[in-house]
Structure formats: C-alpha cells, structure tokens
Scaffold this motif. Structure first.
Motif, PDB file in Angstrom:
ATOM      1  N   GLY A 186      -1.296   1.774  40.442  1.00  0.00           N
ATOM      2  CA  GLY A 186      -0.351   1.584  41.269  1.00  0.00           C
ATOM      3  C   GLY A 186       0.350   2.933  41.850  1.00  0.00           C
ATOM      4  O   GLY A 186      -0.566   3.433  42.616  1.00  0.00           O
ATOM      5  N   GLY A 187       1.491   3.147  41.643  1.00  0.00           N
ATOM      6  CA  GLY A 187       2.092   4.323  42.224  1.00  0.00           C
ATOM      7  C   GLY A 187       1.810   5.501  41.444  1.00  0.00           C
ATOM      8  O   GLY A 187       2.313   6.608  41.984  1.00  0.00           O
TER       9      GLY A 187
ATOM     10  N   ILE B 297      11.413   0.822  45.199  1.00  0.00           N
ATOM     11  CA  ILE B 297      10.354   0.126  44.318  1.00  0.00           C
ATOM     12  C   ILE B 297       8.917   0.932  45.187  1.00  0.00           C
ATOM     13  O   ILE B 297       7.856   0.708  44.512  1.00  0.00           O
ATOM     14  CB  ILE B 297      10.336  -1.235  44.335  1.00  0.00           C
ATOM     15  CG1 ILE B 297      10.206  -1.912  45.886  1.00  0.00           C
ATOM     16  CG2 ILE B 297      11.426  -1.579  43.398  1.00  0.00           C
ATOM     17  CD1 ILE B 297      10.046  -3.630  45.711  1.00  0.00           C
ATOM     18  N   MET B 298       9.052   1.550  46.144  1.00  0.00           N
ATOM     19  CA  MET B 298       7.797   2.123  46.868  1.00  0.00           C
ATOM     20  C   MET B 298       7.911   3.552  46.042  1.00  0.00           C
ATOM     21  O   MET B 298       8.694   4.463  46.250  1.00  0.00           O
ATOM     22  CB  MET B 298       7.824   2.430  48.182  1.00  0.00           C
ATOM     23  CG  MET B 298       8.857   3.105  48.858  1.00  0.00           C
ATOM     24  SD  MET B 298       8.689   3.212  50.481  1.00  0.00           S
ATOM     25  CE  MET B 298       7.469   4.501  50.690  1.00  0.00           C
ATOM     26  N   ILE B 299       6.850   3.557  45.210  1.00  0.00           N
ATOM     27  CA  ILE B 299       6.720   4.685  43.888  1.00  0.00           C
ATOM     28  C   ILE B 299       7.919   4.585  43.288  1.00  0.00           C
ATOM     29  O   ILE B 299       9.031   5.153  43.525  1.00  0.00           O
ATOM     30  CB  ILE B 299       6.598   6.094  44.765  1.00  0.00           C
ATOM     31  CG1 ILE B 299       5.598   6.389  45.672  1.00  0.00           C
ATOM     32  CG2 ILE B 299       6.355   7.150  43.394  1.00  0.00           C
ATOM     33  CD1 ILE B 299       4.303   6.123  45.157  1.00  0.00           C
ATOM     34  N   HIS B 300       7.880   3.505  42.232  1.00  0.00           N
ATOM     35  CA  HIS B 300       9.155   3.262  41.581  1.00  0.00           C
ATOM     36  C   HIS B 300      10.156   3.826  41.164  1.00  0.00           C
ATOM     37  O   HIS B 300       9.631   5.295  40.440  1.00  0.00           O
ATOM     38  CB  HIS B 300       8.695   2.041  40.360  1.00  0.00           C
ATOM     39  CG  HIS B 300       9.701   0.904  40.204  1.00  0.00           C
ATOM     40  ND1 HIS B 300      10.736   1.287  39.793  1.00  0.00           N
ATOM     41  CD2 HIS B 300       9.544  -0.251  40.334  1.00  0.00           C
ATOM     42  CE1 HIS B 300      11.480   0.198  39.552  1.00  0.00           C
ATOM     43  NE2 HIS B 300      11.042  -1.014  39.907  1.00  0.00           N
TER      44      HIS B 300
ATOM     45  N   THR C 298      -3.502   6.804  48.619  1.00  0.00           N
ATOM     46  CA  THR C 298      -3.252   7.630  47.346  1.00  0.00           C
ATOM     47  C   THR C 298      -2.939   6.418  46.314  1.00  0.00           C
ATOM     48  O   THR C 298      -2.830   7.062  45.055  1.00  0.00           O
ATOM     49  CB  THR C 298      -1.749   8.443  47.622  1.00  0.00           C
ATOM     50  OG1 THR C 298      -0.964   7.625  48.024  1.00  0.00           O
ATOM     51  CG2 THR C 298      -2.110   9.250  48.664  1.00  0.00           C
ATOM     52  N   THR C 299      -3.351   5.262  46.483  1.00  0.00           N
ATOM     53  CA  THR C 299      -2.936   4.373  45.036  1.00  0.00           C
ATOM     54  C   THR C 299      -4.154   3.732  44.869  1.00  0.00           C
ATOM     55  O   THR C 299      -4.674   3.270  46.223  1.00  0.00           O
ATOM     56  CB  THR C 299      -1.718   3.499  45.182  1.00  0.00           C
ATOM     57  OG1 THR C 299      -1.718   2.612  46.286  1.00  0.00           O
ATOM     58  CG2 THR C 299      -0.486   4.411  45.112  1.00  0.00           C
TER      59      THR C 299
ATOM     60  N   VAL D  19       7.652  16.720  52.144  1.00  0.00           N
ATOM     61  CA  VAL D  19       7.817  16.037  53.220  1.00  0.00           C
ATOM     62  C   VAL D  19       7.901  14.527  53.126  1.00  0.00           C
ATOM     63  O   VAL D  19       8.635  13.841  53.879  1.00  0.00           O
ATOM     64  CB  VAL D  19       6.474  16.460  53.951  1.00  0.00           C
ATOM     65  CG1 VAL D  19       6.263  15.710  55.431  1.00  0.00           C
ATOM     66  CG2 VAL D  19       6.199  18.076  54.085  1.00  0.00           C
ATOM     67  N   SER D  20       7.033  13.844  52.491  1.00  0.00           N
ATOM     68  CA  SER D  20       7.164  12.519  52.118  1.00  0.00           C
ATOM     69  C   SER D  20       8.408  12.152  51.847  1.00  0.00           C
ATOM     70  O   SER D  20       9.198  11.273  52.583  1.00  0.00           O
ATOM     71  CB  SER D  20       6.214  11.858  51.127  1.00  0.00           C
ATOM     72  OG  SER D  20       6.304  12.287  49.996  1.00  0.00           O
ATOM     73  N   HIS D  21       9.153  12.932  50.817  1.00  0.00           N
ATOM     74  CA  HIS D  21      10.446  12.413  50.493  1.00  0.00           C
ATOM     75  C   HIS D  21      11.567  12.635  51.578  1.00  0.00           C
ATOM     76  O   HIS D  21      12.607  11.674  51.642  1.00  0.00           O
ATOM     77  CB  HIS D  21      10.606  12.979  49.003  1.00  0.00           C
ATOM     78  CG  HIS D  21       9.986  12.549  48.119  1.00  0.00           C
ATOM     79  ND1 HIS D  21      10.282  12.971  46.525  1.00  0.00           N
ATOM     80  CD2 HIS D  21       8.984  11.779  47.883  1.00  0.00           C
ATOM     81  CE1 HIS D  21       9.726  12.099  45.729  1.00  0.00           C
ATOM     82  NE2 HIS D  21       8.567  11.462  46.696  1.00  0.00           N
TER      83      HIS D  21
END
Length: 405
Positions: free
Chosen positions: A142-143, A379-382, A136-137, A250-252
C-alpha cells in the motif's frame, strides 16, 4: 503570510530567490481557466484532464523546476506551489497530476543532475514537455513507500524491472514513469533506488480500475509494470536520501498547495453565496455565515502552514544534515497530516455555509465535487500510518526543556 504574499503581485521566484515578473503565474491562470471549463466532465467521466495538460504543455509549465542551463526556467519551489494552488482552485485532478509530476522532476534535478543520461532526459523533458508519473506503491504494501518488493535485475548491458503497482496515477497517459525498486535481487526491501523509464522502455498491464468518490481524473489505476532500460537510468543516490531530502518535502508542500487551492475554490463559492444571501435579506447575514467564517479561517491557517513549510525547506536546503534531521522530517511529514485535515474542515464548512445550494450537484454554489476531491487528502498515504510512524520515531527524541530548544 500566504503563499502568494511570499512573492508579491502574483510573482514567482527563481532558484536563487530573486524576484522575477509573474509570467509563470499568468500562464498558470490560462491553464486554470481551461481546466475549470473541463473539470465537471473530467469528474463525471473519471477521465484524464487532457485539455488542461495540453494547455500546460503549450504554456510550458512541465519544466518549470528544471535549471535554465538544461532548458527549463529554474523556478523555485514557491513559484511551483503558486501554480499548483491556482490549478487546485480550478480542477483538483489537474492540480494533483501537476504536483506529482513536479515532485518527480525535483528528484531528478536534485539527485540526477550532472549525470549525462539524466541531464539529457531533463533537456528532453523541457523541449517536449514530457509528463512523468510516479510508481512508489506496490502489492500489499500500500502506502509504505519505504519498502519495495520488486528489484532491479541485471540483463546483460541492460536492467529490467517488473512490479505490480497498486496505483500509477495517470500511468496510461504519462510519457515516463519514475519508480522505486529494490537495488538488486539480494537487497533488503528498504534498500531502494529510484529509476526512470520512458514510455518506449516499458509496457503496462492493467490490474485494477479507478472508480472512486473523488480525484477521479487522476486515473490512478493499478498496473503491472514491465520495464527494460540502461543501468544509468537508475539514479546513483540511494532512495533513502532522495526520500528525505526531496521526495517527502516537495510532495508534501505541493500536495498541500493543491489541497489549499481546492479549499480556496470552495471558500470562494461560500463567500459568493453568503454575499448574495445577505443582499437578498437586506443586509442580514444568513444562518450559515458562521460556517463561512470558519471556512475562511481554516483556509488562512492552511495557507500559512504551506508558506511556513516553504520557508523551512528553503532554509534547510543549504545543509543536507538539516534536511535529514528529526525536527525537519517531523515537521515536513506532519505538514501533510495538518494541511489535509484543515483542507477537509475548510471545504466542509464552506458546504455548510452554502446549505442546500452547496449540497446540490448543480448551480453556481455547488461544493460537492470539491468535498469529494478533498476527502482523498487524509487517506492518500494514510494519515494514521504517518502519525503511527512518527510516534515510533519520536520515542528516540528528547522532549524539549524550553520553548526555544
């Protein structure tokens, strides 16, 4: 209330909410044991946790979210969160890989089900326990997952896609890639679709490596993805809808469950150290005991946030408008920020509780790997990007006039 309290006695729940015996949870413990045994080597060598994923396939964990009629187990998101938590206590990379895979499966179930090609894929996924990666990046974005540079291109009876992905976690080891792209060559960067390509549909050219502080086993290298498939491999629903209704919540929730598991593993070590030190001192608490209390309290709050998010998502899922509402999107987006920071605080306190024994890389009370892994969470998806985006969005909202608004 904690995640496991939702289901009682280590049990799980099916999509209809009915309680069932805890078989998936028990299978998850088998996988967690194998993951824990290999975790040190996975981290040291920055290698894919092959043993853990082989065990997950053997225990048939990769199709848990798929409906029973398509060959899966129809497990609810709460049950999958429990499995992710258990894996996080054992091996952070294994838990994050599992969470990312299940997020892609959820997108296919929610938005591809009923389409012949996607139904067939879900059946195959369950039968063969296929592992799906996410892309997705890309490029300089980036994010910013809501913007794509590469587009789906028509090619006779097929479609093609070529994109330079900043990272594709476990891309070289996956059986397929679920990727965002612009709808077509003339589409805006935000006019996105979600497409699925299986390993036989694409080639990967490595663009960058993955020599990182933590989460080393996710093998999140950068790749140029060149794919060719059928038009029906593109999900019919706009990615904007998929992102709001499934991808983000769902990801969060599953990322947070993985981070809670990492924190729980560290807190468990801090508890063991504190108990041992107190016994050796004739019952006198060691100097770091206060830090253990902070670590345990942070973990308790973290788990409660995940449990509350599961309840909120379950309630909103019955009404798409509720999923798209500003209140829900703000809450589920901030879940990632809050849980990632709480997890870092919990693991840091656990290390301080253990003192030098936690700082060491060896020994029963080492917390170093957990700290390195959990530092990836903000910092992953800051978090700064998320908070800045929410601040802009919130300018359109009315400030509540009472506690009940």
């Amino acid at each position: 209330m904690t995640i496991q309290d939702l289901y009682g006695n280590g049990g799980t729940a099916r999509a209809d909410g009915a309680a069932v015996p805890g078989e998936p949870a028990l299978r998850a413990l088998v996988v967690a044991g194998i993951a824990a045994a290999a975790a040190e080597a996975v981290d040291r060598d920055a290698r894919f946790p092959a043993e853990a994923l082989a065990a997950a396939r053997a225990q048939r964990l990769l199709g848990l979210l798929v409906p029973v009629e398509l060959g899966g187990e129809g497990l609810g998101l709460g049950g999958v969160a429990d499995v992710t938590y258990a894996l996080g206590r054992a091996c952070a990379s294994t838990a994050m890989i599992f969470a990312m895979h299940q997020t892609k499966v959820a997108c296919l179930v929610d938005h591809g089900r009923g389409q012949p090609w996607h139904d067939a894929l879900l059946r195959r996924l369950c039968a063969e326990q296929l592992l799906l990666a996410s892309s997705t990046t890309e490029g300089q974005g980036g994010g910013n997952v809501r913007s794509s540079a590469a587009a789906i291109e028509p090619d006779g009876a097929h479609v093609t896609l070529e994109r330079a992905a900043s990272v594709i976690s476990y891309g070289a080891q996956a059986d397929g890639v679920v990727t965002t792209a612009r709808r077509g060559p003339d589409a805006a960067s935000s006019d996105q679709v979600l497409a699925v390509f299986l390993k036989e549909d694409y080639a990967l050219e490595r663009l960058s490596g993955w020599e990182t502080l933590g989460m080393r086993g996710t093998c999140s290298a950068g790749f140029r993805l060149r794919a060719r498939g059928l038009p029906e491999q593109v999900l019919p629903v706009p990615y904007q809808t998929i992102h709001a209704e499934t991808m983000t919540p769902v990801s969060h929730i599953l990322w947070s469950s993985a981070w809670a598991g990492i924190a729980a593993g560290a807190v468990e070590r801090a508890q063991g150290f504190t108990r041992q030190a107190a016994r050796q001192a004739g019952g006198q608490m060691p100097p770091g005991a206060a830090h253990y209390g902070r670590a345990a309290a942070s973990l308790k709050t973290l788990r409660a946030l995940v449990a509350a998010a599961l309840d909120r998502y379950r309630a909103a899922s019955a009404e798409p408008r509720a999923l798209a509402s500003l209140d829900f999107q703000t809450a589920i987006t901030m879940l990632k920020v809050e849980t990632s920071e709480l997890a870092v605080a919990s693991v840091t306190s656990a290390m301080r509780a253990c003192g030098l024994a936690g700082y060491r890389q060896d020994g029963a009370f080492s917390v170093g790997r957990a700290l390195r892994d959990i530092l990836s969470a903000p910092i992953m998806i800051h978090n700064d990007r998320i908070v800045a985006n929410l601040a802009a969005t919130s300018l359109m909202a009315t400030v509540p006039g009472s506690l009940r608004d």
